[in-house]
Design an enzyme around this catalytic site. Structure first.
Site, PDB file in Angstrom:
ATOM      1  N   GLN B 200      39.749  37.350  41.352  1.00 43.93           N
ATOM      2  CA  GLN B 200      39.630  38.141  39.942  1.00 43.93           C
ATOM      3  C   GLN B 200      39.355  37.063  39.295  1.00 43.93           C
ATOM      4  O   GLN B 200      38.739  36.357  38.522  1.00 43.93           O
ATOM      5  CB  GLN B 200      41.775  37.368  40.296  1.00 43.93           C
ATOM      6  CG  GLN B 200      42.268  37.554  41.480  1.00 43.93           C
ATOM      7  CD  GLN B 200      42.920  38.735  41.365  1.00 43.93           C
ATOM      8  OE1 GLN B 200      43.507  39.496  40.454  1.00 43.93           O
ATOM      9  NE2 GLN B 200      42.705  39.784  42.543  1.00 43.93           N
ATOM     10  N   GLY B 241      52.323  38.778  36.885  1.00 47.10           N
ATOM     11  CA  GLY B 241      50.953  38.562  37.910  1.00 47.10           C
ATOM     12  C   GLY B 241      49.665  39.373  37.329  1.00 47.10           C
ATOM     13  O   GLY B 241      49.803  39.355  35.968  1.00 47.10           O
ATOM     14  N   HIS B 242      49.115  39.606  38.130  1.00 45.99           N
ATOM     15  CA  HIS B 242      47.583  40.219  37.535  1.00 45.99           C
ATOM     16  C   HIS B 242      47.662  41.696  36.933  1.00 45.99           C
ATOM     17  O   HIS B 242      48.802  42.187  37.389  1.00 45.99           O
ATOM     18  CB  HIS B 242      46.499  39.966  38.169  1.00 45.99           C
ATOM     19  CG  HIS B 242      46.803  40.523  39.356  1.00 45.99           C
ATOM     20  ND1 HIS B 242      45.359  40.775  40.265  1.00 45.99           N
ATOM     21  CD2 HIS B 242      47.422  41.807  40.347  1.00 45.99           C
ATOM     22  CE1 HIS B 242      45.655  41.446  41.762  1.00 45.99           C
ATOM     23  NE2 HIS B 242      46.932  41.837  41.344  1.00 45.99           N
ATOM     24  N   ASN B 243      47.060  41.612  35.266  1.00 51.70           N
ATOM     25  CA  ASN B 243      47.110  43.107  35.087  1.00 51.70           C
ATOM     26  C   ASN B 243      47.981  43.420  34.126  1.00 51.70           C
ATOM     27  O   ASN B 243      48.256  45.017  33.558  1.00 51.70           O
ATOM     28  CB  ASN B 243      46.185  44.236  35.869  1.00 51.70           C
ATOM     29  CG  ASN B 243      44.986  43.922  36.905  1.00 51.70           C
ATOM     30  OD1 ASN B 243      43.866  43.022  36.001  1.00 51.70           O
ATOM     31  ND2 ASN B 243      45.291  43.442  37.978  1.00 51.70           N
TER      32      ASN B 243
END
EC number: 2.3.1.191
Lengths: 350, 350, 350
Positions: B200, B241-243
Site C-alpha cells: 500500500q 478502508g483504503h482509498n
C-alpha cells in the site's frame, strides 16, 4: 509443575475416587487430554467421550462416577464446570507464585502518584499526578494511567491500556491490552452544517471484579460518569458510549456496541455484534441474541432476537427481493381474502 | 474552580436574567444538578424537569425564560444546546490554563523532525524523521508519528496513537487513544489459491477540525491517499478502508465499517454498526440508520435503513423461518390471486 | 527514485512493448496517473480508460497490447493484477534498501531473550524472557512480546502490537499497529448469578505468511491453542475468540467477529462485519457475505448470505412492520388457499 490429584482435592474440595497419588502436569479438554493431564465432563451428555479419554483423571458429576472410576481416578463435584473454573484459577496462581512484585526503573511515575504495597509496574508505564494504585495491583508495560485515576487493590492492567484522567477502576478487575477507558464521548451540537464539540467533563467509574477485553472502549460521560457495575464481563472490541450504565454481572460478547446514555440492567447478556441504541433501557435479566439491534427499551426479562437468517446466496437474493415487497404482499393478501369473502357471500346469498 | 454566572455571560454571550453574582462550580444535567451547578434545557419539551431542578442557574430558550427566572437566575440563548457546547469548551480551557507545554525528556524525537512552538510531547512518544508538528500541538505519551508525517497546529493526539509514515493530519484535530492512521489497506491479488500482497503505497490525508474516536483505524491508500474531509467526526472502533473518501462534516457513530474505495458525501451521518460496502458512492446529506448495510450506491439525499426488527425470540424464530419461504409465499399468493381472478371470470362469463 | 521500464521488466518479467528507456518515478491508478508513472489494466473491460491515460507506461493483458502500445510503452502480462502486486512489493523493497537493521538503545530486552541476526527493534519495545525473534524480523516501537513468545524469520511487527506470553507467530507475517495476540479468551462458569473466571491456559499459534490488520484481536485458547493457518489474511478490527481454528489462505474483511471454538475451513472468505457464532464449523471454500450472521455449521462450499436489504426509511418501516406479521401472513395465505380450493371443489362437485 506436577501436582498430585490428592493435593488438588485437598485444595479445591470435591470427592476423590480412585488413585489420589496420580501426578497431574496439566489441564486439558476431554478430547485432547493425554496421560498426566486432568480433564472434566460438564454434563452427562458428554459421557460418551469418557470411553476414549486418555486423561489421568477427570472431574465428573456424581452421575458419571462409575465412568470416571473406570479411568482409575476422578473427582466427583456438584458442578464440574465451576470446579474446573476454580481449578484453572488455582493452577495459574501456582505458576505465578514466586514472581515478586516490582516497579520497573523505566516506568514514568509522577511524584504525586500514590503506589500501594506489592504493586508491579511494567516498563515504560506512565502514571499521572495524584493517581492512586491499590495494593497488589499490576500495571502492564506501556499502560498509561492519567491524572487523578484510581486503580483498586488486586486489579491487573495488561500492557498498553489507557485510563483517562479522573477515571476509577475497582478491585480485582482485569483490563486486557488495548483497552481505552475514558476517551471522550461522542457529543456535538449541530450548527450551520457543522458539529460543535461538547467537551466531555464526566469520567468512568468501574466497579469491582470487572473484566474488560482487548481493545474495548468505554467513553467518559458528558457531565456525569459512565458507570460499569460490579462483576460485569466485557469481551473484546466492545464500544460503550458516554453516560451508559451497565448493571452488575451483565456480560457482553465481542464487537457489541452500546450507544450513549443507554441503561442496561443486571445479569443481562448481549450476544456478539449486537447493537443497543442510545437512551434506551433494558430491564434486568434481558438476553439479546448475537447481531441483534435493540431499537426500543425492553421492560420485561426474556430473550430477544432480530437477525436475518443466513441462507445460500441465491435463495437469499430471492427472499430479500420479496422482502422489499412485503408490505405490498400483505395488502394483496388482504385484497385476496376480501375477494374470497365476497365470493363466498355471493354464493351463499339467496 | 468557581466562576460567577455574570462572568460566563460576559465571555459567552446570551442574556442574563436574575442574579449574575451566583457562583458556578460545575456543569450538570437538569436531573443531576446540585446547588452551585449550571445546567441547560435544550428544548421546551423538557420544561417539566425545571420545576424540580436544584441547579443554581440554567440556560434556557426564550420560551422558558419565566421558568428559568423562577430558579433565581438563567441565561436566555437562541440555541441552548449550542451555548452549552461552547460553555463546555470554555470550561475546559479554564481548567487547562496554566499547564505549560513541555517536551518530555523521555520522548524519542528524530533529529530531523521539526517541532513547532508551544508543542507538548508526552513520555516515550516517538517522532520520526522529517515529521512536522505544528505550533501548539500536543502529542500524547506512547504515541508514534512515523517518518514524513505532518500534524497541524493545535491538534491534540492522545496517548497511544499511531500515525504511519507519510500521513498528514490537519489543524485543531483530536485523535483519541488507540487510533491507527495509515496501517496498510487490505489489498491482495489472488493467485493459485493464495493471496499476493499489494503493498500500500498511498497515505492518509485528514483535514482540519476532524475528531477520531478511540481505537478507530483509517488505512492508507493503495496508490493514492485515503482522504477525510474537514470537520468529519468519527466515533470509536470505526474501520475506514483504503482509498475511502469521506466528505466534510460527515459524522459516523461507533463500530461503523467503510470498505475500500467507498466515497461518502458531505454532511452525511452513519449510525452505529452500519457497514458501507466497497467502491460505492453516497451522495451528500445521506443518513444511514444504525446497523444497516449499504449494498448499492445512494444517489439521492435522504434517510435509508435496513435492519431486522428485534422481537421476542419465539416470535422471531417463527418469522425468520417464514422469511426463508418468502419468495415461495409470493408465488403462492400470485397463484391464489389468479385462481380468484379465474373463478370470478368463470362466474361472470356468459 | 526513478527506474527505467526496461529494468522493471528485467526484474519482474512480462513482455516489454515499446520504449523500455522510459523513466518510471511512481505507480498510480489509470485515472490518476501522470507522466512518469506506471499503471495497469486488470481487465479488458477497463480498456476505455486507457484512451485518456497519461501514464508513461501500462501493464496490460495481451488483448490490450495495441492500446498499451499506443501510449508508447507497455508491459504485457498474463495476469496484470498479479504483476502489479509483485511490482508494488519490489517497489517497496527498493525504497527500503539501505536501511540497516538496528536495535534501539531504549528497547527493553530481557537478557534471556534470543534475538536473531539482522533484527530491528524499535524504541521502547519490550521483549520478554526466553522470547525468540527470528532472523530479519522487525519489532516496532512500543510493541510488547511476552515471555516465551516466538516470532518467525522475516516477520514485521508494527508499532504498538502486543503478543502475549507463550504465543507463536510464523515467518514472513505482518502484524499492524494495535494488534493484540493472546489476550484471555472470554470464558466464565456461571455461579449464583455471577461469573467465575476460567483462566485461559492455552496460547495462540499463527502460521507463516499471515497478515493481521490494525487493532485486530486473537484470543488465547482456554486449554489448547487458538490456531491461524498459513497465508490467512485478516483485516482491521476483527475479533477471533478462543480455540478458533482458521484454515490456510482464508481471508476476512474488517470488523468480523468469530466466536469461540468455531472452526473455519481453508480458502474461505468472510465479508466485513459478518459474525460467526461459537462452536460452528465452516467447510473449505465457503464464502460469507458482508454483515451476515452464521448461526449454523456450513458443510458445503458455496456463497451464503443473510442481510436485511437497505431501503429508504419509510419503505423499510412498512416492510419491517409487516415482517413481524410474516408468520401470521403465511397462515392467512394458507387459509385463503384452502378457501379457494374448497370453492373450486364445490363448483366442480356434481
Amino acid at each position: 509443575m506436577t501436582i498430585t490429584l490428592g493435593r488438588i482435592v485437598a485444595e479445591l474440595g470435591g470427592r476423590l475416587v480412585g488413585d489420589g497419588s496420580r501426578e497431574i502436569s496439566g489441564l486439558a479438554s476431554l478430547a485432547a487430554a493425554r496421560v498426566g493431564e486432568l480433564s472434566f465432563v460438564s454434563h452427562p451428555r458428554y459421557a460418551g467421550l469418557l470411553a476414549d479419554c486418555r486423561a489421568s483423571a477427570v472431574i465428573v458429576p456424581s452421575s458419571l462416577e462409575a465412568q470416571g472410576q473406570a479411568l482409575g481416578a476422578c473427582v466427583v463435584a456438584d458442578d464440574p464446570y465451576l470446579y474446573f473454573a476454580r481449578l484453572t484459577q488455582w493452577w495459574r496462581r501456582q505458576h505465578e507464585a514466586g514472581v515478586a512484585p516490582a516497579v520497573d526503573a523505566t516506568a514514568h511515575i509522577h511524584p504525586e502518584a500514590h503506589i500501594g504495597v506489592d504493586v508491579s509496574v511494567g516498563p515504560f508505564a506512565v502514571i499521572g499526578a495524584r493517581a492512586v494504585v491499590g495494593p497488589g495491583a499490576r500495571i502492564g508495560a506501556h499502560s498509561v494511567l492519567g491524572d487523578d485515576t484510581v486503580v483498586g487493590a488486586g486489579t491487573r492492567i495488561a500492557p498498553r491500556v489507557t485510563v483517562g484522567d479522573g477515571c476509577r477502576i475497582g478491585e480485582r478487575c482485569i483490563l486486557h491490552p488495548g483497552v481505552v477507558i475514558g476517551a471522550d464521548g461522542f457529543g456535538f451540537a449541530p450548527h450551520k452544517g457543522q458539529w460543535i464539540k461538547i467537551e466531555q467533563l464526566g469520567a468512568v467509574h468501574i466497579g469491582n471484579d470487572v473484566e474488560i477485553g482487548a481493545n474495548t472502549c468505554i467513553d467518559r460521560g458528558a457531565l456525569e460518569d459512565t458507570v460499569i457495575g460490579d462483576g460485569v464481563k466485557l469481551d473484546n472490541l466492545i464500544q460503550i458510549g458516554h453516560n451508559v450504565r451497565v448493571g452488575a454481572h451483565t456480560a457482553m460478547a465481542g464487537c457489541v456496541g452500546v450507544a450513549g446514555s443507554a441503561t442496561i440492567g443486571e445479569r443481562c447478556t448481549v450476544g456478539g455484534g449486537a447493537v443497543v441504541l442510545g437512551h434506551l433501557s433494558l430491564a434486568d435479566d434481558v438476553h439479546i441474541s448475537a447481531a441483534s439491534v435493540v431499537t426500543r427499551s425492553i421492560r420485561t426479562r426474556g430473550h430477544y432476537t432480530g437477525m436475518f437468517p443466513i441462507d445460500d446466496n441465491a435463495s437469499w437474493e430471492k427472499n430479500a427481493a420479496s422482502l422489499k415487497q412485503l408490505n405490498r404482499l400483505r395488502e394483496r393478501l388482504k385484497a385476496a381474502e376480501q375477494a374470497i369473502e365476497q365470493a363466498l357471500q355471493n354464493k351463499t346469498a339467496p
